[in-house]
Design a protein around this motif. Structure first.
Motif, PDB file in Angstrom:
ATOM      1  N   ARG A   1      21.552 -16.273  29.108  1.00  0.00           N
ATOM      2  CA  ARG A   1      20.513 -17.050  28.078  1.00  0.00           C
ATOM      3  C   ARG A   1      20.037 -15.876  26.989  1.00  0.00           C
ATOM      4  NH1 ARG A   1      15.706 -17.811  26.993  1.00  0.00           N
ATOM      5  NH2 ARG A   1      15.005 -19.160  28.207  1.00  0.00           N
ATOM      6  N   LEU A   2      20.178 -14.681  27.327  1.00  0.00           N
ATOM      7  CA  LEU A   2      19.692 -13.543  26.223  1.00  0.00           C
ATOM      8  C   LEU A   2      20.573 -13.877  24.990  1.00  0.00           C
ATOM      9  CD1 LEU A   2      19.073 -10.721  28.785  1.00  0.00           C
ATOM     10  CD2 LEU A   2      17.417 -12.225  27.535  1.00  0.00           C
TER      11      LEU A   2
ATOM     12  N   VAL B   1      17.271 -10.047  20.640  1.00  0.00           N
ATOM     13  CA  VAL B   1      18.387  -9.218  21.690  1.00  0.00           C
ATOM     14  C   VAL B   1      19.642  -9.126  21.063  1.00  0.00           C
ATOM     15  CG1 VAL B   1      19.413  -9.334  24.056  1.00  0.00           C
ATOM     16  CG2 VAL B   1      16.943 -10.236  23.718  1.00  0.00           C
ATOM     17  N   MET B   2      20.341  -9.887  20.555  1.00  0.00           N
ATOM     18  CA  MET B   2      21.336  -9.832  19.795  1.00  0.00           C
ATOM     19  C   MET B   2      21.281  -8.796  18.621  1.00  0.00           C
ATOM     20  SD  MET B   2      23.597 -11.299  21.815  1.00  0.00           S
ATOM     21  CE  MET B   2      22.437 -10.811  23.018  1.00  0.00           C
TER      22      MET B   2
ATOM     23  N   ARG C   1      21.325  -5.681  23.541  1.00  0.00           N
ATOM     24  CA  ARG C   1      22.726  -6.381  23.767  1.00  0.00           C
ATOM     25  C   ARG C   1      23.845  -5.662  24.890  1.00  0.00           C
ATOM     26  NH1 ARG C   1      27.305  -6.860  21.350  1.00  0.00           N
ATOM     27  NH2 ARG C   1      27.100  -5.567  19.505  1.00  0.00           N
ATOM     28  N   ARG C   2      23.663  -4.175  24.892  1.00  0.00           N
ATOM     29  CA  ARG C   2      24.457  -3.366  25.581  1.00  0.00           C
ATOM     30  C   ARG C   2      24.812  -4.063  27.052  1.00  0.00           C
ATOM     31  NH1 ARG C   2      23.868   0.171  28.588  1.00  0.00           N
ATOM     32  NH2 ARG C   2      22.027   0.764  27.975  1.00  0.00           N
TER      33      ARG C   2
ATOM     34  N   ARG D   1      28.965 -14.199  21.821  1.00  0.00           N
ATOM     35  CA  ARG D   1      27.820 -13.692  21.016  1.00  0.00           C
ATOM     36  C   ARG D   1      27.239 -12.604  22.029  1.00  0.00           C
ATOM     37  NH1 ARG D   1      24.202 -16.529  17.936  1.00  0.00           N
ATOM     38  NH2 ARG D   1      22.539 -15.715  18.930  1.00  0.00           N
ATOM     39  N   ALA D   2      27.588 -12.497  23.351  1.00  0.00           N
ATOM     40  CA  ALA D   2      27.331 -11.161  24.124  1.00  0.00           C
ATOM     41  C   ALA D   2      28.027 -10.007  23.607  1.00  0.00           C
ATOM     42  CB  ALA D   2      27.626 -11.558  25.735  1.00  0.00           C
ATOM     43  N   SER D   3      29.246 -10.242  22.832  1.00  0.00           N
ATOM     44  CA  SER D   3      30.041  -8.973  22.712  1.00  0.00           C
ATOM     45  C   SER D   3      30.009  -8.742  21.033  1.00  0.00           C
ATOM     46  CB  SER D   3      31.640  -8.973  23.074  1.00  0.00           C
ATOM     47  OG  SER D   3      32.076 -10.182  22.593  1.00  0.00           O
ATOM     48  N   GLY D   4      29.413  -9.771  20.324  1.00  0.00           N
ATOM     49  CA  GLY D   4      29.515  -9.901  18.988  1.00  0.00           C
ATOM     50  C   GLY D   4      30.746  -9.874  18.311  1.00  0.00           C
TER      51      GLY D   4
END
Lengths: 185, 185
Positions: free
Chosen positions: A97-98, A104-105, A111-112, B162-165
């Motif tokens: 969800r983040l 956060v992004m 994000r890490r 999105r988590a990794s961009g």
């Protein structure tokens, strides 16, 4: 729990429920029963506290997934055990969800741990799929792509469940990916 | 575009970028170049404007998906065309991201178009899978469960990206589900 722990646990709950943007320092203090001075004694601010909370959540998630994926049984049974674990489906994924939170992004530090959690999970699933292939399972599948599909199915399953306010969409998506994994070419 | 249209289009953009909680009436007015009086002349408030924006987005999403899924070719080719469509992957899904918004999920009016969009998409994909089965594709798969997996893979693919961009996670998950769909049992 000491105050520092209560602050971290309250932040974990609030991030899960309301996201980063929706979680104010005041709400964290109220949830933890801690004063403003106490919070800023332990943490420089909301970003540092959120980072501690996200790292703790990520660690718990990895530990649990690794126990299921490293358990007994064939590779397909271990993946099924991971997918079928009891979950609070309608609350969604605490880590996933983040990714919908622009703040956060937009923060490399926050994000890490999100990125690392998904990288770890995809690699671990790809290893299990490769182990299964050595035993004659998952014929003709690319381990890395298939692992990404399994992780995506879980994350998207949460989206389907939340959209309808019922767990059926999540359960159907999981059933579908397991059927796809075990049918024999 | 007239002012009403500009307000709706601005709200669509801001909901996509920042979600419902992160989108203030003031931000909408600034983005649309409209005054507060003008906004409240056209809409009773942010919920009514957001509903108009979400309904327009949902309608556009259905129209595009239906064109791909009703196009020429075998069922598996139509599903591939749908999955491979050019997307702004790192921005995520305009509809799916709303499921992470507690205020959207807490409002039956705002949640309705989100739920209906996913229901429509799952049903349409299940129809296409059933058509494929009549042509000898997708042997042994349950159409409804498989359709849920395909939709979930897309939604979860956005989360991975999105988590990794980077779009790699989305592309890998889509590649994985297509391989799973077309391998022959």
């Amino acid at each position: 729990m000491d105050t520092r722990d209560r602050l971290i646990e309250s932040t974990r709950e609030l991030l899960w429920e309301r996201g980063y943007v929706g979680t104010s320092p005041k709400a964290i203090q109220q949830h933890a029963g801690a004063g403003q001075g106490s919070m800023y004694h332990h943490f420089a601010g909301k970003p540092e506290l959120a980072l501690a909370a996200v790292e703790r959540t990520a660690e718990a998630l990895r530990t649990q997934a690794d126990a299921e994926l490293s358990g007994p049984g064939k590779a397909s049974e271990r993946i099924a055990a991971y997918l079928h674990r009891e979950r609070e489906i309608l609350r969604g994924c605490q880590i996933g969800r983040l990714t919908q939170d622009p703040e956060v992004m937009g923060s490399p530090e926050l994000r890490r741990p999100v990125e690392e959690t998904f990288d770890w999970l995809r690699n671990r699933l790809a290893e299990v799929i490769t182990e299964g292939q050595a035993d004659g399972e998952f014929t003709g599948l690319d381990p890395a792509a298939t692992a990404a599909t399994v992780v995506a199915t879980l994350q998207g399953g949460y989206v389907l469940a939340r959209a309808s306010g019922a767990s059926e969409g999540f359960e159907r998506a999981v059933e579908g990916v397991l059927n796809l994994l075990v049918r024999r070419p």
